[in-house]
Motif scaffolding. Sequence first.
Motif, PDB file in Angstrom:
ATOM      1  N   ARG A 103       0.847  -1.206   0.000  1.00 14.97           N
ATOM      2  CA  ARG A 103       0.000   0.000   0.000  1.00 14.97           C
ATOM      3  C   ARG A 103       0.876   1.247   0.000  1.00 14.97           C
ATOM      4  NH1 ARG A 103      -3.883   0.938   4.205  1.00 14.97           N
ATOM      5  NH2 ARG A 103      -2.285   0.226   5.635  1.00 14.97           N
ATOM      6  N   GLU A 104       0.469   2.252  -0.786  1.00 16.78           N
ATOM      7  CA  GLU A 104       1.229   3.500  -0.907  1.00 16.78           C
ATOM      8  C   GLU A 104       0.703   4.498   0.116  1.00 16.78           C
ATOM      9  OE1 GLU A 104       1.194   6.078  -4.699  1.00 16.78           O
ATOM     10  OE2 GLU A 104       2.651   4.493  -5.059  1.00 16.78           O
ATOM     11  N   VAL A 105       1.086   4.268   1.375  1.00 16.93           N
ATOM     12  CA  VAL A 105       0.562   5.121   2.455  1.00 16.93           C
ATOM     13  C   VAL A 105       1.721   5.635   3.302  1.00 16.93           C
ATOM     14  CG1 VAL A 105      -1.694   3.986   2.614  1.00 16.93           C
ATOM     15  CG2 VAL A 105       0.229   3.083   3.934  1.00 16.93           C
ATOM     16  N   PRO A 106       1.513   6.769   4.006  1.00 18.99           N
ATOM     17  CA  PRO A 106       2.576   7.284   4.882  1.00 18.99           C
ATOM     18  C   PRO A 106       2.939   6.263   5.960  1.00 18.99           C
ATOM     19  CG  PRO A 106       0.731   8.829   4.744  1.00 18.99           C
ATOM     20  CD  PRO A 106       0.293   7.586   4.067  1.00 18.99           C
ATOM     21  N   PHE A 107       4.135   6.414   6.475  1.00 22.33           N
ATOM     22  CA  PHE A 107       4.664   5.484   7.478  1.00 22.33           C
ATOM     23  C   PHE A 107       3.658   5.213   8.594  1.00 22.33           C
ATOM     24  CE2 PHE A 107       6.856   5.031  11.572  1.00 22.33           C
ATOM     25  CZ  PHE A 107       7.535   3.838  11.342  1.00 22.33           C
ATOM     26  N   TRP A 108       3.046   6.285   9.104  1.00 23.67           N
ATOM     27  CA  TRP A 108       2.168   6.123  10.278  1.00 23.67           C
ATOM     28  C   TRP A 108       0.850   5.423   9.957  1.00 23.67           C
ATOM     29  CZ3 TRP A 108       3.720  10.718   8.137  1.00 23.67           C
ATOM     30  CH2 TRP A 108       2.741  11.453   7.479  1.00 23.67           C
ATOM     31  N   GLU A 109       0.550   5.214   8.684  1.00 21.95           N
ATOM     32  CA  GLU A 109      -0.650   4.448   8.319  1.00 21.95           C
ATOM     33  C   GLU A 109      -0.293   3.036   7.856  1.00 21.95           C
ATOM     34  OE1 GLU A 109      -3.096   6.474   5.448  1.00 21.95           O
ATOM     35  OE2 GLU A 109      -2.889   8.372   6.525  1.00 21.95           O
ATOM     36  N   ALA A 112       3.431  -2.113  10.208  1.00 23.02           N
ATOM     37  CA  ALA A 112       4.838  -2.225  10.623  1.00 23.02           C
ATOM     38  C   ALA A 112       5.397  -3.615  10.332  1.00 23.02           C
ATOM     39  CB  ALA A 112       4.971  -1.893  12.107  1.00 23.02           C
ATOM     40  N   GLU A 113       4.555  -4.656  10.483  1.00 23.11           N
ATOM     41  CA  GLU A 113       5.041  -6.015  10.215  1.00 23.11           C
ATOM     42  C   GLU A 113       5.367  -6.190   8.734  1.00 23.11           C
ATOM     43  OE1 GLU A 113       5.953  -8.199  12.369  1.00 23.11           O
ATOM     44  OE2 GLU A 113       5.326  -6.879  13.983  1.00 23.11           O
ATOM     45  N   GLU A 114       4.525  -5.603   7.872  1.00 24.30           N
ATOM     46  CA  GLU A 114       4.796  -5.710   6.431  1.00 24.30           C
ATOM     47  C   GLU A 114       6.087  -4.964   6.073  1.00 24.30           C
ATOM     48  OE1 GLU A 114       2.570  -3.542   3.407  1.00 24.30           O
ATOM     49  OE2 GLU A 114       2.458  -5.370   2.210  1.00 24.30           O
ATOM     50  N   MET A 115       6.262  -3.771   6.681  1.00 24.58           N
ATOM     51  CA  MET A 115       7.502  -3.011   6.416  1.00 24.58           C
ATOM     52  C   MET A 115       8.719  -3.832   6.805  1.00 24.58           C
ATOM     53  SD  MET A 115       6.757   0.773   7.882  1.00 24.58           S
ATOM     54  CE  MET A 115       5.067   1.340   7.902  1.00 24.58           C
ATOM     55  N   TRP A 116       8.606  -4.529   7.939  1.00 22.82           N
ATOM     56  CA  TRP A 116       9.755  -5.302   8.407  1.00 22.82           C
ATOM     57  C   TRP A 116      10.033  -6.493   7.486  1.00 22.82           C
ATOM     58  CZ3 TRP A 116      13.854  -4.102  10.570  1.00 22.82           C
ATOM     59  CH2 TRP A 116      14.719  -5.077  11.102  1.00 22.82           C
ATOM     60  N   ALA A 157       9.145  10.698  -3.554  1.00 27.77           N
ATOM     61  CA  ALA A 157       8.125  11.552  -4.178  1.00 27.77           C
ATOM     62  C   ALA A 157       6.815  11.529  -3.398  1.00 27.77           C
ATOM     63  CB  ALA A 157       7.888  11.091  -5.617  1.00 27.77           C
ATOM     64  N   THR A 158       6.491  10.383  -2.799  1.00 27.99           N
ATOM     65  CA  THR A 158       5.163  10.255  -2.177  1.00 27.99           C
ATOM     66  C   THR A 158       5.215  10.209  -0.654  1.00 27.99           C
ATOM     67  OG1 THR A 158       5.301   7.835  -2.247  1.00 27.99           O
ATOM     68  CG2 THR A 158       4.318   8.914  -4.161  1.00 27.99           C
ATOM     69  N   GLY A 159       6.424  10.131  -0.081  1.00 29.03           N
ATOM     70  CA  GLY A 159       6.529  10.003   1.376  1.00 29.03           C
ATOM     71  C   GLY A 159       6.001   8.677   1.874  1.00 29.03           C
ATOM     72  N   THR A 160       6.131   7.640   1.044  1.00 27.57           N
ATOM     73  CA  THR A 160       5.611   6.310   1.401  1.00 27.57           C
ATOM     74  C   THR A 160       6.698   5.251   1.163  1.00 27.57           C
ATOM     75  OG1 THR A 160       4.766   5.926  -0.814  1.00 27.57           O
ATOM     76  CG2 THR A 160       3.282   7.047   0.719  1.00 27.57           C
ATOM     77  N   TYR A 161       6.305   3.960   1.187  1.00 31.08           N
ATOM     78  CA  TYR A 161       7.240   2.847   0.929  1.00 31.08           C
ATOM     79  C   TYR A 161       8.488   2.943   1.824  1.00 31.08           C
ATOM     80  CZ  TYR A 161       4.390   2.272  -3.302  1.00 31.08           C
ATOM     81  OH  TYR A 161       3.353   2.098  -4.179  1.00 31.08           O
ATOM     82  N   THR A 162       8.260   3.182   3.109  1.00 33.18           N
ATOM     83  CA  THR A 162       9.367   3.430   4.039  1.00 33.18           C
ATOM     84  C   THR A 162      10.282   2.206   4.175  1.00 33.18           C
ATOM     85  OG1 THR A 162       7.821   4.805   5.244  1.00 33.18           O
ATOM     86  CG2 THR A 162       9.899   4.288   6.350  1.00 33.18           C
ATOM     87  N   GLY A 163       9.675   1.028   4.316  1.00 33.85           N
ATOM     88  CA  GLY A 163      10.494  -0.181   4.470  1.00 33.85           C
ATOM     89  C   GLY A 163      11.393  -0.381   3.272  1.00 33.85           C
TER      90      GLY A 163
END
Length: 250
Positions: A103-109, A112-116, A157-163
């Motif tokens: 999902r293309e959402v900001p870090f806080w949305e 966390a498990e998926e990012m890891w 560009a989008t402030g997303t995809y942090t992981g």
Amino acid sequence: MTPEHSRDLEGRVGVVTGAGRGIGREIARSLAAEGMSLLLLARTGSQVRDLADELIAACGVKVLPAAVDVTDADAVARVVQHAEQQLGTVDLLVNNAATIESREVPFWEGDAEEMWRVVETNLRGPLLMTRALLPPMVQRGHGHVVNLTSRARAATATGTYTGYAVSKRALSALTQSLVGPLAGTGVVVLDVLPGLVKTEMTLGMPVWTTRDDVPWDDVGATARLVADIARGRYDDRAGEVLEAPALAAS
Ligand SMILES: NC(=O)c1ccc[n+]([C@@H]2O[C@H](COP(=O)([O-])OP(=O)(O)OC[C@H]3O[C@@H](n4cnc5c(N)ncnc54)[C@H](OP(=O)(O)O)[C@@H]3O)[C@@H](O)[C@H]2O)c1
């Protein structure tokens, strides 16, 4: 392949992770066309098996496909041992397997498990593969490790995809950390940037699919660059970030 086509990498052995589709599949095709024997890894066994059948028929090389998750240390150790027994000592490792948040959402949305899990695939995977394959390369005094990295332009560009962004910066840090210790060993580690390539990964990203003017790059540039790295063409550029589209255009 034309009859006069020289197969510069004949007899060499390569490992490509994430070879089932996208950029990894084209890298594998390019290496097999040069005569390289290959171990092809991905979790989806059918995709690497189909590619192995294609490359064996088209290029007459040895190809081992294996359904392996690169984050699984035991599975990585087993398949590397199997490949060394069946194909010989590995000359080239291409750490290409990666994933990105769904999902293309900001870090806080985000989840966390998926990012890891993204960080694990994109960092732990290359770390395990490289740890398993470097010792025989160093012992022989010859080898190449290629890490497919990214500027994570979509994340910026989008402030997303942090992981994804964190994992790719960390992967480049892994590359950098190996340059000093590998100096003088005959083993060269490099980062490769493929540009922006239309694959299942990028076609799942709204930042690209909602635009009709995306400047897609040719995957062939990356496939050719990795074969050139395997030939030793960039041995004087250890630790550098090689941009495939820019090099192809120069
Ligand atoms: N496409 C671009 O524009 C672009 C730009 C910059 C960098 N890159 C980098 O280029 C590389 C290839 O990207 P791509 O666009 O070709 O991606 P892709 O089409 O999504 O393909 C990724 C490959 O990695 C495999 N993979 C994913 N997780 C795995 C795991 N845990 N263990 C083993 N294999 C796994 C996938 O197969 P399974 O799902 O079956 O395991 C698939 O074969 C990545 O490192 C990516 O970060 C791509």
